[in-house]
Design an enzyme around this catalytic site. Structure first.
Site, PDB file in Angstrom:
ATOM      1  N   THR A 318       0.956  -1.095  -0.072  1.00 33.16           N
ATOM      2  CA  THR A 318      -0.496  -0.307  -0.001  1.00 33.16           C
ATOM      3  C   THR A 318       0.936   1.590  -0.149  1.00 33.16           C
ATOM      4  O   THR A 318       0.667   2.315  -0.883  1.00 33.16           O
ATOM      5  CB  THR A 318      -1.009  -0.234   1.342  1.00 33.16           C
ATOM      6  OG1 THR A 318      -1.466  -1.220   1.233  1.00 33.16           O
ATOM      7  CG2 THR A 318      -2.615   1.386   1.651  1.00 33.16           C
ATOM      8  N   TRP A 321       2.417   1.653  -3.392  1.00 34.55           N
ATOM      9  CA  TRP A 321       1.470   1.718  -4.406  1.00 34.55           C
ATOM     10  C   TRP A 321       1.014   3.509  -4.174  1.00 34.55           C
ATOM     11  O   TRP A 321       1.262   4.060  -5.676  1.00 34.55           O
ATOM     12  CB  TRP A 321      -0.295   1.435  -4.216  1.00 34.55           C
ATOM     13  CG  TRP A 321      -0.770   1.578  -4.946  1.00 34.55           C
ATOM     14  CD1 TRP A 321      -1.751   0.995  -5.837  1.00 34.55           C
ATOM     15  CD2 TRP A 321      -2.013   3.153  -4.763  1.00 34.55           C
ATOM     16  NE1 TRP A 321      -2.641   1.366  -6.796  1.00 34.55           N
ATOM     17  CE2 TRP A 321      -2.275   2.590  -5.905  1.00 34.55           C
ATOM     18  CE3 TRP A 321      -2.425   4.040  -4.609  1.00 34.55           C
ATOM     19  CZ2 TRP A 321      -3.600   3.019  -6.571  1.00 34.55           C
ATOM     20  CZ3 TRP A 321      -3.189   4.574  -4.288  1.00 34.55           C
ATOM     21  CH2 TRP A 321      -3.853   4.467  -5.361  1.00 34.55           C
ATOM     22  N   HIS A 322       1.097   3.749  -3.228  1.00 34.53           N
ATOM     23  CA  HIS A 322       1.327   5.259  -3.229  1.00 34.53           C
ATOM     24  C   HIS A 322       2.070   6.553  -3.933  1.00 34.53           C
ATOM     25  O   HIS A 322       2.247   7.488  -4.375  1.00 34.53           O
ATOM     26  CB  HIS A 322       0.815   5.407  -1.959  1.00 34.53           C
ATOM     27  CG  HIS A 322      -0.057   5.632  -0.975  1.00 34.53           C
ATOM     28  ND1 HIS A 322      -1.083   4.598  -1.284  1.00 34.53           N
ATOM     29  CD2 HIS A 322      -1.458   6.412  -1.339  1.00 34.53           C
ATOM     30  CE1 HIS A 322      -2.009   4.980  -0.624  1.00 34.53           C
ATOM     31  NE2 HIS A 322      -2.525   5.483  -1.059  1.00 34.53           N
ATOM     32  N   GLY A 323       3.698   6.084  -3.296  1.00 36.99           N
ATOM     33  CA  GLY A 323       4.535   6.398  -4.512  1.00 36.99           C
ATOM     34  C   GLY A 323       5.621   5.665  -4.014  1.00 36.99           C
ATOM     35  O   GLY A 323       6.315   4.930  -3.146  1.00 36.99           O
ATOM     36  N   PHE A 467      -0.412   9.853  -7.631  1.00 31.77           N
ATOM     37  CA  PHE A 467      -0.065   8.373  -6.736  1.00 31.77           C
ATOM     38  C   PHE A 467      -0.085   7.026  -8.479  1.00 31.77           C
ATOM     39  O   PHE A 467      -0.830   7.027  -8.568  1.00 31.77           O
ATOM     40  CB  PHE A 467      -1.022   8.112  -5.669  1.00 31.77           C
ATOM     41  CG  PHE A 467      -0.650   9.493  -4.612  1.00 31.77           C
ATOM     42  CD1 PHE A 467       0.364   9.528  -4.817  1.00 31.77           C
ATOM     43  CD2 PHE A 467      -1.637   9.487  -3.753  1.00 31.77           C
ATOM     44  CE1 PHE A 467       1.054   9.996  -3.487  1.00 31.77           C
ATOM     45  CE2 PHE A 467      -1.102  10.672  -2.891  1.00 31.77           C
ATOM     46  CZ  PHE A 467      -0.278  10.779  -2.550  1.00 31.77           C
TER      47      PHE A 467
END
Lengths: 467, 161
Positions: A318, A321-323, A467
């Site tokens: 997670t 995934w955001h960066g 993102f």
């Protein structure tokens, strides 16, 4: 092109709607697909080639998987599934993580490899997850997938959800592609939802953004606790209104075209635990990780140590995934550890704490997490956190001055993050005509304020679009 | 059944190969991010008459474009020295290419604001802003120029990449 642009609101959207109303039902999916591809290609038209390749690749993979599944060829089906998911992830990986990987390699081995970066295709993280869930659902027999390449392409590129979700599994939309008639009632409800989202973005997120960017420009080492908390709180509210505003707009837009998308936010800052927060914040991403990563890994029906590993794997992913960055990894680990603590250690203890205390504690823990999220480096994040916990003093005159300036948007934001407004709206709508008229004036005023805001603001993109 | 599977597998391979070739093509046509900002900046400045302009700092970038200089790897700004000037130059090196849309929108907004200011008021400046403005984004490098010889500035900028 973003949902908050004047061009989108007064150009692209009305033209699409008009064409949609005028187009006979059997051609409406073709029209929506063309609109969606235009939306995708707007800033970077050359990426249309890439999108068409991805669509052809995954359409073929889906048909192959369905055929192999029905004929019981498990090994071959597994191979097609694995290579297809790897190819989708490679695309995502190249754009989002190549730079990060090379930077890490350079830092570790003292090399100087340079990544030649390309602009991020619109909605890459979101449509990649839609593609993976599509293939996984076919493999597991939840759907046969779409035989019609146009319907499949519309599922992936549907412009209300393309740029930043919600991430909707194909079985939840399958029936809607066959039947999504235009109705003025749905259109009205969709337009209201869109306008509420637009107001969240233009009137709240952008205003809070001014406060946050002014505060975050100060050197972290010079911050007092009051400054550091003001900065983190303004970011927490800005991010919420930015992304929940976007999600409301996406749901509203889909409604205008006769589709129903799931909600992505449910007043997350009123959660009584971090686990609950993640069931109320970016709901569809949490559901995706639960359905396609956590449960296949064994979920909660395994040994507690395996649960710990599964949860940490989900939260590391997670974060990533955001960066691509250490701060996002740390943010993921932080939330993973909190969820593990709640699930495995504090299970019985939490229930004994009064709800109000739990809400406040959860909110503070989430705000602390956002510090990792918005800091450029881990060192900056830890400096900010140290200042939040009084290592730079409590407050000074400048903090009081800033706090006064930031008070109005923060209080407005805090009030709007509560369900009071929505409840009031529902209650008034229930009471009949005079209140309906009032609500028309209310939404007209909101629209005027948003237009004024959009004209005054320089361009402000949605935070989650990166993102 | 077998021929259908072969066809689908072929489609998978062809589309994947096309995607790879396309990415390679994109990479080939993108400027090298390692070119020093100073090289690109000097190339743009070399063709620009700096009279009637003054250098701008991070505060002016924020005020005129709503952009934060700390978001970029390099920034050079020259803006009008008087209220009746319209000549302007902005050269940016983006931290990464995902900033391109935001920056382009900010430049377009600045250009529109300037046009609105001179519309029906300063015919010469309005003409300069309408006919002699250039916005060029190549990889991580951004050029915005408003001057009589904007095409020469653009060419010099592109040659440096």
């Amino acid at each position: 092109m973003a949902f908050g642009d004047l061009f989108f609101v007064f150009g692209f959207l009305p033209v699409c709607l008009l064409l949609y109303i005028l187009t006979p039902g059997r051609f409406s999916n073709v029209l929506l697909l063309l609109c969606s591809l235009l939306f995708f290609a707007w800033g970077t038209p050359e990426y249309l080639v890439l999108m068409l390749c991805a669509l052809a690749f995954n359409y073929a993979a889906g048909r192959e998987l369905a055929a192999l599944r029905d004929s019981g060829k498990k090994v071959l089906s597994g191979a097609v599934f694995a290579t297809s998911v790897l190819a989708d992830l490679a695309l995502l990986g190249y754009w989002k993580y190549a730079g990060f990987v090379l930077e890490t390699v350079n830092a570790v081995f003292g090399t100087s490899f340079a990544a030649r970066e390309l602009p991020l295709p619109v909605g890459l993280s979101f449509f990649t997850f839609s593609l993976i869930s599509y293939l996984a659902d076919i493999r597991r027999g939840r759907t046969d997938g779409s035989k019609d390449p146009l319907t499949f392409s519309l599922y992936v590129t549907f412009f209300p959800k393309l740029a930043s979700g919600p991430i909707v599994p194909y079985p939840e939309m399958e029936a809607q592609f066959a039947h999504h008639p235009f109705s003025w009632r749905r259109f009205g409800a969709g337009a209201r939802c869109f306008l509420i989202g637009l107001s969240k973005k233009i009137l709240l997120a952008n205003t809070l953004g001014t406060t946050f960017y002014a505060l975050s420009a100060l050197p972290p080492e010079s911050l007092t606790a009051a400054f550091a908390w003001l900065c983190a709180l303004s970011y927490a509210l800005m991010l919420y209104f930015d992304f929940s505003g976007y999600s409301d707009m996406a749901v509203g837009l889909a409604g205008m075209f006769g589709f129903q998308l799931p909600k992505n936010f449910d007043y997350p800052y009123l959660s009584r635990s971090v686990s609950e927060f993640w069931r109320r914040w970016h709901i569809t991403l949490g559901a995706w990780f639960r359905e396609y990563v956590y449960i296949p890994l064994g979920g909660s029906r395994v040994h507690p140590f395996r649960i710990f590993l599964n949860l940490m794997a989900v939260w590391l992913l997670t974060g990533l995934w955001h960066g691509a960055g250490l701060t996002f990894l740390l943010w993921g680990i932080y939330h993973g550890l909190l969820v593990v603590l709640e699930k495995l250690v504090l299970k019985g203890v939490l229930e004994t704490i009064p709800n109000a205390v739990r809400v406040v504690l959860t909110f503070l823990l989430v705000v602390i997490g956002w510090v990792f999220f918005f800091s450029a480096t881990p060192a900056e994040a830890f400096t900010r956190l140290s200042r939040m916990f009084f290592l730079g003093g409590v407050a000074d005159g400048a903090a009081a001055y800033y706090a006064l300036g930031a008070l109005r948007p923060l209080l407005l934001g805090a009030a709007a993050a509560l369900p009071v407004g929505a409840r009031l709206g529902r209650e008034l709508a229930r009471r009949g005509q005079p209140w309906t008229l009032l609500s028309i004036f209310y939404f007209a005023a909101l629209l005027l304020l948003c237009v004024a805001g959009m004209m005054n603001d320089t361009y402000s993109s949605f935070l989650y679009a990166q993102f | 059944m077998k021929s259908k599977l072969i066809l689908l597998e072929a489609l998978r391979w062809v589309s994947a190969s096309l995607a790879v070739l396309f990415i390679l093509f994109l990479l080939g046509s993108t400027p090298d991010p390692e070119i020093p900002f100073e090289t690109v900046e000097q190339a743009a400045l070399a063709r620009l008459d700096l009279s009637e302009t003054q250098p701008g700092d991070a505060t002016m970038l924020r005020r005129l474009y709503g952009l934060s200089a700390s978001d970029f790897a390099g920034m050079t700004l020259y803006y009008p020295a008087s209220n009746m000037g319209a000549k302007e130059l902005l050269v940016l090196k983006l931290a990464d290419e995902s900033q391109a849309d935001t920056v382009e929108a900010a430049i377009r907004a600045r250009l529109q604001t300037q046009r609105d200011s001179f519309d029906g008021y300063g015919a010469e400046q309005f003409a300069l802003l309408t006919d002699h403005a250039v916005v060029e984004i190549r990889g991580v490098y951004v050029l915005f120029a408003v001057c009589e010889n904007e095409q020469a500035v653009r060419e010099s900028f592109l040659n440096a990449l």
